[in-house]
Design a protein around this motif. Structure first.
Motif, PDB file in Angstrom:
ATOM      1  N   ALA A 118       0.660  -1.364   0.067  1.00  0.00           N
ATOM      2  CA  ALA A 118      -0.028   0.036  -0.105  1.00  0.00           C
ATOM      3  C   ALA A 118       0.843   1.314  -0.055  1.00  0.00           C
ATOM      4  CB  ALA A 118      -0.879   0.076   1.343  1.00  0.00           C
ATOM      5  N   MET A 119       2.067   1.205   0.820  1.00  0.00           N
ATOM      6  CA  MET A 119       2.766   2.448   0.733  1.00  0.00           C
ATOM      7  C   MET A 119       3.430   2.534  -0.469  1.00  0.00           C
ATOM      8  SD  MET A 119       3.634   4.450   3.486  1.00  0.00           S
ATOM      9  CE  MET A 119       5.321   4.533   3.720  1.00  0.00           C
ATOM     10  N   ALA A 120       3.846   1.487  -1.341  1.00  0.00           N
ATOM     11  CA  ALA A 120       4.649   1.434  -2.404  1.00  0.00           C
ATOM     12  C   ALA A 120       3.863   2.305  -3.456  1.00  0.00           C
ATOM     13  CB  ALA A 120       4.669   0.178  -3.165  1.00  0.00           C
ATOM     14  N   PRO A 121       4.573   2.886  -4.568  1.00  0.00           N
ATOM     15  CA  PRO A 121       3.855   3.759  -5.366  1.00  0.00           C
ATOM     16  C   PRO A 121       2.452   3.032  -6.076  1.00  0.00           C
ATOM     17  CG  PRO A 121       6.103   4.153  -5.801  1.00  0.00           C
ATOM     18  CD  PRO A 121       5.806   2.784  -4.928  1.00  0.00           C
ATOM     19  N   GLU A 122       1.480   3.986  -6.154  1.00  0.00           N
ATOM     20  CA  GLU A 122       0.240   3.365  -6.852  1.00  0.00           C
ATOM     21  C   GLU A 122       0.274   2.921  -8.291  1.00  0.00           C
ATOM     22  OE1 GLU A 122      -3.400   1.683  -7.216  1.00  0.00           O
ATOM     23  OE2 GLU A 122      -2.790   2.458  -5.228  1.00  0.00           O
ATOM     24  N   MET A 123       0.125   1.827  -8.876  1.00  0.00           N
ATOM     25  CA  MET A 123       0.193   1.464 -10.153  1.00  0.00           C
ATOM     26  C   MET A 123      -0.907   0.481 -10.400  1.00  0.00           C
ATOM     27  SD  MET A 123       3.554  -0.964 -10.093  1.00  0.00           S
ATOM     28  CE  MET A 123       3.722  -2.427  -9.376  1.00  0.00           C
ATOM     29  N   SER A 124      -2.063   0.414  -9.689  1.00  0.00           N
ATOM     30  CA  SER A 124      -3.177  -0.463  -9.986  1.00  0.00           C
ATOM     31  C   SER A 124      -3.996   0.263 -11.095  1.00  0.00           C
ATOM     32  CB  SER A 124      -4.254  -0.629  -8.899  1.00  0.00           C
ATOM     33  OG  SER A 124      -4.787   0.623  -8.650  1.00  0.00           O
ATOM     34  N   PRO A 125      -4.561  -0.735 -12.200  1.00  0.00           N
ATOM     35  CA  PRO A 125      -5.283   0.022 -13.210  1.00  0.00           C
ATOM     36  C   PRO A 125      -6.390   0.909 -13.077  1.00  0.00           C
ATOM     37  CG  PRO A 125      -5.172  -2.491 -13.701  1.00  0.00           C
ATOM     38  CD  PRO A 125      -4.758  -2.037 -12.195  1.00  0.00           C
ATOM     39  N   ASP A 126      -7.226   0.561 -12.261  1.00  0.00           N
ATOM     40  CA  ASP A 126      -8.217   1.581 -11.771  1.00  0.00           C
ATOM     41  C   ASP A 126      -7.949   2.592 -10.828  1.00  0.00           C
ATOM     42  OD1 ASP A 126      -9.890   0.230 -13.718  1.00  0.00           O
ATOM     43  OD2 ASP A 126     -11.184  -0.627 -12.409  1.00  0.00           O
ATOM     44  N   GLY A 127      -7.450   2.072  -9.842  1.00  0.00           N
ATOM     45  CA  GLY A 127      -6.663   2.918  -9.037  1.00  0.00           C
ATOM     46  C   GLY A 127      -5.869   4.524  -9.666  1.00  0.00           C
ATOM     47  N   SER A 128      -4.930   4.093 -10.280  1.00  0.00           N
ATOM     48  CA  SER A 128      -4.098   5.120 -10.990  1.00  0.00           C
ATOM     49  C   SER A 128      -5.054   5.719 -12.370  1.00  0.00           C
ATOM     50  CB  SER A 128      -2.834   4.652 -11.694  1.00  0.00           C
ATOM     51  OG  SER A 128      -3.168   3.625 -12.711  1.00  0.00           O
ATOM     52  N   GLY A 129      -5.993   5.102 -12.626  1.00  0.00           N
ATOM     53  CA  GLY A 129      -7.006   5.742 -13.466  1.00  0.00           C
ATOM     54  C   GLY A 129      -7.921   6.673 -12.812  1.00  0.00           C
ATOM     55  N   TYR A 130      -9.282   6.151 -13.014  1.00  0.00           N
ATOM     56  CA  TYR A 130     -10.389   7.104 -12.498  1.00  0.00           C
ATOM     57  C   TYR A 130     -10.437   7.267 -11.162  1.00  0.00           C
ATOM     58  CZ  TYR A 130     -13.461   3.175 -11.437  1.00  0.00           C
ATOM     59  OH  TYR A 130     -13.833   1.941 -11.065  1.00  0.00           O
ATOM     60  N   HIS A 131     -10.271   6.184 -10.157  1.00  0.00           N
ATOM     61  CA  HIS A 131     -10.286   6.784  -8.687  1.00  0.00           C
ATOM     62  C   HIS A 131      -9.396   7.781  -8.351  1.00  0.00           C
ATOM     63  CE1 HIS A 131     -12.835   3.081  -7.821  1.00  0.00           C
ATOM     64  NE2 HIS A 131     -12.060   2.201  -8.335  1.00  0.00           N
ATOM     65  N   LEU A 132      -8.102   7.735  -8.545  1.00  0.00           N
ATOM     66  CA  LEU A 132      -7.285   8.805  -8.078  1.00  0.00           C
ATOM     67  C   LEU A 132      -7.209   9.853  -9.073  1.00  0.00           C
ATOM     68  CD1 LEU A 132      -4.679   6.967  -6.209  1.00  0.00           C
ATOM     69  CD2 LEU A 132      -6.771   7.885  -5.339  1.00  0.00           C
ATOM     70  N   GLY A 133      -7.611   9.546 -10.468  1.00  0.00           N
ATOM     71  CA  GLY A 133      -7.570  10.498 -11.477  1.00  0.00           C
ATOM     72  C   GLY A 133      -8.652  11.675 -11.220  1.00  0.00           C
ATOM     73  N   LEU A 134      -9.788  11.214 -10.711  1.00  0.00           N
ATOM     74  CA  LEU A 134     -10.877  12.121 -10.271  1.00  0.00           C
ATOM     75  C   LEU A 134     -10.531  12.981  -9.033  1.00  0.00           C
ATOM     76  CD1 LEU A 134     -14.010   9.985 -11.195  1.00  0.00           C
ATOM     77  CD2 LEU A 134     -13.216  12.058 -12.423  1.00  0.00           C
ATOM     78  N   VAL A 135      -9.960  11.968  -8.022  1.00  0.00           N
ATOM     79  CA  VAL A 135      -9.418  12.704  -6.956  1.00  0.00           C
ATOM     80  C   VAL A 135      -8.537  13.835  -7.050  1.00  0.00           C
ATOM     81  CG1 VAL A 135      -8.078  12.117  -4.605  1.00  0.00           C
ATOM     82  CG2 VAL A 135     -10.092  10.719  -5.270  1.00  0.00           C
ATOM     83  N   GLY A 158     -18.339   7.553  -2.372  1.00  0.00           N
ATOM     84  CA  GLY A 158     -17.921   7.691  -1.013  1.00  0.00           C
ATOM     85  C   GLY A 158     -16.463   7.227  -0.249  1.00  0.00           C
ATOM     86  N   ILE A 159     -16.061   6.188  -0.746  1.00  0.00           N
ATOM     87  CA  ILE A 159     -14.576   5.884  -0.309  1.00  0.00           C
ATOM     88  C   ILE A 159     -13.670   6.912  -0.889  1.00  0.00           C
ATOM     89  CG2 ILE A 159     -12.864   4.203  -0.106  1.00  0.00           C
ATOM     90  CD1 ILE A 159     -15.361   3.640   1.384  1.00  0.00           C
ATOM     91  N   GLU A 160     -13.932   7.374  -2.267  1.00  0.00           N
ATOM     92  CA  GLU A 160     -13.086   8.543  -2.642  1.00  0.00           C
ATOM     93  C   GLU A 160     -12.889   9.636  -2.003  1.00  0.00           C
ATOM     94  OE1 GLU A 160     -13.635   5.439  -5.909  1.00  0.00           O
ATOM     95  OE2 GLU A 160     -14.761   6.337  -4.390  1.00  0.00           O
ATOM     96  N   MET A 161     -13.986  10.250  -1.255  1.00  0.00           N
ATOM     97  CA  MET A 161     -14.125  11.527  -0.372  1.00  0.00           C
ATOM     98  C   MET A 161     -12.773  11.069   0.527  1.00  0.00           C
ATOM     99  SD  MET A 161     -16.024  13.366  -1.873  1.00  0.00           S
ATOM    100  CE  MET A 161     -15.303  12.875  -3.503  1.00  0.00           C
ATOM    101  N   LEU A 162     -12.650  10.142   1.297  1.00  0.00           N
ATOM    102  CA  LEU A 162     -11.636   9.757   2.210  1.00  0.00           C
ATOM    103  C   LEU A 162     -10.322   9.740   1.622  1.00  0.00           C
ATOM    104  CD1 LEU A 162     -13.176   6.628   4.068  1.00  0.00           C
ATOM    105  CD2 LEU A 162     -13.826   9.073   4.302  1.00  0.00           C
ATOM    106  N   TYR A 163     -10.347   9.356   0.241  1.00  0.00           N
ATOM    107  CA  TYR A 163      -9.028   9.208  -0.519  1.00  0.00           C
ATOM    108  C   TYR A 163      -8.610  10.655  -0.659  1.00  0.00           C
ATOM    109  CZ  TYR A 163      -9.519   4.238  -1.621  1.00  0.00           C
ATOM    110  OH  TYR A 163      -9.672   2.987  -1.250  1.00  0.00           O
ATOM    111  N   LEU A 164      -9.730  11.555  -1.161  1.00  0.00           N
ATOM    112  CA  LEU A 164      -9.428  12.989  -1.361  1.00  0.00           C
ATOM    113  C   LEU A 164      -8.715  13.802  -0.290  1.00  0.00           C
ATOM    114  CD1 LEU A 164      -9.617  15.603  -3.029  1.00  0.00           C
ATOM    115  CD2 LEU A 164     -11.966  15.810  -2.463  1.00  0.00           C
ATOM    116  N   PHE A 165      -9.211  13.213   1.111  1.00  0.00           N
ATOM    117  CA  PHE A 165      -8.645  13.999   2.459  1.00  0.00           C
ATOM    118  C   PHE A 165      -7.080  13.577   2.406  1.00  0.00           C
ATOM    119  CE2 PHE A 165      -9.674  15.222   6.780  1.00  0.00           C
ATOM    120  CZ  PHE A 165      -8.476  14.952   7.182  1.00  0.00           C
ATOM    121  N   ALA A 166      -6.771  12.094   2.330  1.00  0.00           N
ATOM    122  CA  ALA A 166      -5.539  11.787   2.534  1.00  0.00           C
ATOM    123  C   ALA A 166      -4.615  12.188   1.352  1.00  0.00           C
ATOM    124  CB  ALA A 166      -5.557  10.372   2.400  1.00  0.00           C
ATOM    125  N   PHE A 167      -5.408  12.240  -0.010  1.00  0.00           N
ATOM    126  CA  PHE A 167      -4.428  12.682  -0.979  1.00  0.00           C
ATOM    127  C   PHE A 167      -3.846  13.936  -0.997  1.00  0.00           C
ATOM    128  CE2 PHE A 167      -3.851  13.827  -5.515  1.00  0.00           C
ATOM    129  CZ  PHE A 167      -3.256  12.721  -6.284  1.00  0.00           C
TER     130      PHE A 167
END
Length: 742
Positions: A118-135, A158-167
């Motif tokens: 989890a600490m390593a750089p993010e490189m999942s398909p959807d995570g590096s795509g729309y999940h965090l792209g939108l965040v 709803g979970i991406e809002m938590l990601y927005l805080f951390a991001f």
């Protein structure tokens, strides 16, 4: 401060704020839990509240790091001042020594594996795509903006809002670490519920079965959201059980919040709302107690979580449940035919021929459905034996309810909402034999470890494969790690470096949007995108070019309006018009500003049929049915005797009639037997396509090696009017120069 500290700080603040809000909620409502279940329940319930706070900040345009840090400080201060930090004195009986040791061993081994990934750089398909792209976009824009070219922006987040805080503090890995926090809390929810119902050993076994599942590991250490969603669903189940046992009316508030939050996290678990409502109603009716007030409390809390997302979609997309149900809420952002094709694709994944292939793929191989639950889950049918126990029946009912959406998306991770219920029911069954449960759990821990897993699963299975400590601590620089292991990162950086700020990049394949600030317009992700992609398609493939001519002839007469009427009852053909021309004595009428066009369906794109460009076309974008029409109003009577349609020759099954209306308002049938003929492909269509894209604000095209038009553009770049400006791994970035290239 080193980057690793920012990552840890961002995740810690987000998770701590969730936990603190949960403690505040419980304190305010006077709810008491056992100490062991207090932490995971507070984390999940508080997440629902933090998500709503962050949503509000994004809605009013103040979503930025300083605001989020101030939020966290205010929340922590409130916990301290109210005394909500004091832990419960209630305790469960101690776990058996064997299971304490087994849990500690599982958490130590898999905790290091999960934390480092989890600490390593993010490189999942959807995570590096729309999940965090939108965040990332929300953070740049300080909140929600009108996004109509990315259907994923219309999903609840709803979970991406938590990601927005951390991001905002720790960037990509901080978001993934938040998800990892829910991954580590999920087994505690299972264990706590099992201890409450008197099955501590089964609870410990089930907790390990879920914690060590390879799919849980890979999903829960990326910026996906499935494990957090699973936690929300199981926490809701636990609270419902506690409410049924204690009948504390205040418990209905967190129950309603979590049921609504399930919808706010993911459409596929929206069944949490009717499920929880049905459990409440059934319980009250059986006990003879009034149901209106409790259901009103529950419904109000659900609405608090649900309405903001419905309102956002209604305002931006014109459909509260976008990108689905577009037939019921017609809108210009998502085409109906795309929705139908997307749902059908998710139901089959393109690689599953028989339902019987699914069990082995989601438990052992992971080749087709992206992920492995673990071989021991082939024993899942044994969970049905838990029906003999009163504590097992609610578990299996919940497993069945949250399994239902799986038929609409058969990817392995869409089994996760049912997994904790199934795991606990299975463990309760296995516990009935003295040694079987420990044996199965020990086997699962071993065969799920990455170095063992790779011995039997598909090489293409989505899974963890190492413990990247150096990358996690950024001893290996983030960029070096991503360049070495994630080709998509280099593509995103290529776009970032070569494309000026503010420009849009059209592509069929997509790119990791979380690693570029440029707007990536993916051809399938919206109605406007579909139209842009078709411009490339029509020019690249002769069979898709407008080489069909449909000719309506009739006696010359004065008409104010003409209407093409499609009368075929049904069909899969997509009726379209590349260009409609009106003639009088073989001369085309010049188009005038007072001309008005409309159509049904898809009136938003009707103008494409009269824009004097064969590179574009109006299209119905839904299955064929009787009553579809295209209407042209001249504004006054015009003497005409022919209507000519230029179209792509894919109109099989389309039945057209031409009607006309004079200024008197009377409609008459002009022709129902048009002549059809083939004409040669229009020369210069490639250049016309590029000019049209430029007119639509697209000056860059990112072409994967197998994308439509990629090979033709590579060979005939001059004919297109494009210039290659960069390339990486077979993916080429073109500048659409058009007429400027002459």
């Amino acid at each position: 401060m080193p980057q690793a500290y920012y990552i840890l700080l961002g995740a810690a603040l987000a998770l701590s704020a969730c936990y603190a809000l949960g403690r505040l909620l419980f304190h305010r409502l006077g709810l008491a839990f056992h100490r062991e279940e207090e932490l995971p329940l507070a984390l999940v319930c508080g997440a629902s509240l933090l998500h709503l706070i962050v949503f509000t900040a994004a809605a009013v345009g103040v979503a930025k790091k300083g605001v989020f840090i101030a939020m966290a400080i205010a929340i922590f201060a409130a916990v301290w001042l109210t005394g909500s930090w004091r832990r419960s004195s209630l305790r469960f009986p101690a776990l058996p020594r064997f299971w304490r040791i087994a849990l500690i061993a599982a958490y130590l081994a898999y905790g290091v594996l999960y934390w480092s990934n989890a600490m390593a750089p993010e490189m999942s398909p959807d995570g590096s795509g729309y999940h965090l792209g939108l965040v990332a976009k929300y953070l740049r824009d300080r909140g929600f903006t009108r996004i109509t070219t990315n259907m994923y922006a219309n999903l609840t987040q709803g979970i991406e809002m938590l990601y927005l805080f951390a991001f905002s503090i720790g960037r990509h890995s901080a978001a993934a670490l938040v998800h990892c926090g829910f991954t580590m809390a999920m087994p505690l929810l299972i264990l706590s519920h099992a201890r409450r119902i008197g099955y501590p050993a089964a609870g410990a076994g089930a907790a390990i079965l879920v914690l060590c599942s390879p799919l849980v590991g890979i999903d829960g250490t990326t910026a996906y959201n499935d494990i957090a969603v699973m936690s929300v669903v199981f926490a809701l189940f636990s609270l419902l059980w506690i409410w049924r046992s204690e009948r504390n009316a205040a418990m209905l508030i967190p129950i309603g919040l979590l049921a609504g939050y399930a919808f706010a996290c993911k459409y596929t678990v929206a069944l949490a709302i009717p499920y929880a409502g049905a459990v409440i109603l059934w319980t009250l009716l059986r006990s003879g107690r009034p149901s209106i007030r409790p259901l009103a409390v529950f419904g109000s809390c659900v609405a608090l979580m649900v309405i903001p997302w419905l309102a956002k979609n209604w305002i931006i997309a014109g459909n509260p449940l976008s990108p689905f149900l577009n037939r019921f809420f017609p809108n210009p952002t998502v085409h109906i035919s795309f929705e139908l094709e997307y749902v059908q694709m998710m139901r089959r994944y393109g690689e599953i021929d028989r339902w019987s292939q699914i069990p082995l793929d989601v438990t052992v191989y992971g080749e087709r459905l992206a992920g492995i639950l673990g071989p021991v889950f082939l024993l899942a049918p044994l969970a049905l034996l838990a029906l003999r126990q009163k504590e097992g029946r609610p578990l299996l009912l919940a497993a069945a309810v949250f399994f239902l959406p799986y038929f609409n998306n058969i990817g392995a991770r869409f089994l996760l909402p049912s997994l904790p219920f199934l795991a606990l029911a299975l463990a309760m069954t296995l516990e009935r034999t003295h040694a079987l449960l420990p044996l199965v759990v020990a086997l699962h821990m071993v065969v799920s470890w990455p170095h063992v897993l790779k011995q039997y699963c598909s090489q293409y299975a989505w899974r963890l494969d190492r413990i990247p400590i150096a990358a996690a601590l950024r001893i290996t620089p983030e960029e070096n790690f991503l360049i070495d292991r994630f080709p998509g990162y280099s593509i995103a950086r290529m776009v970032e470096n070569a494309v000026p700020p503010g420009e849009k990049v059209l592509t069929f394949s997509g790119a990791p949007e979380a690693y570029t600030t440029r707007e990536i317009v993916v051809a399938y992700q919206g109605a406007h995108n579909n139209m842009l992609g078709e411009i490339i398609w029509v020019a690249a493939f002769p069979d898709s070019s407008p080489t069909q001519r449909i000719d309506f002839r009739f006696h010359k007469r004065p008409l104010r309006r003409i209407r093409l009427w499609q009368s075929a009852a049904k069909g899969e053909t997509q009726w379209s018009i590349s260009e409609l021309r009106v003639l009088a004595e073989a001369k085309e009428l010049p188009r005038l500003p007072e001309w008005r066009v409309t159509a049904w369906p898809n009136h938003w794109e009707a103008g494409l049929a009269v824009d004097n460009s064969l590179a574009t076309r109006w299209k119905i974008w839904e299955p064929l049915r009787d009553g579809m029409y295209f209407d042209l109003d001249f504004g006054q009577d015009r003497h005409i005797d022919a209507v000519l349609i230029e179209a792509v020759p894919d109109q099989v099954g389309v039945e057209l009639k031409l009607f006309g209306q004079s200024s008197s308002g009377r409609w008459e049938l002009l022709s129902e037997a048009p002549a059809s003929s083939d004409v040669p492909q229009v020369k210069g269509l490639r250049r016309a396509a590029v000019e049209e894209l430029r007119a639509q604000g697209i000056r860059y095209f990112l072409a994967g090696p197998d994308d439509p038009g990629a090979q033709d553009m590579k060979v005939n770049g001059g004919a297109w009017g494009v210039r290659k400006i960069s390339e990486y791994g077979g993916v080429t970035l073109y500048l659409l120069e058009g007429a400027d290239s002459n």
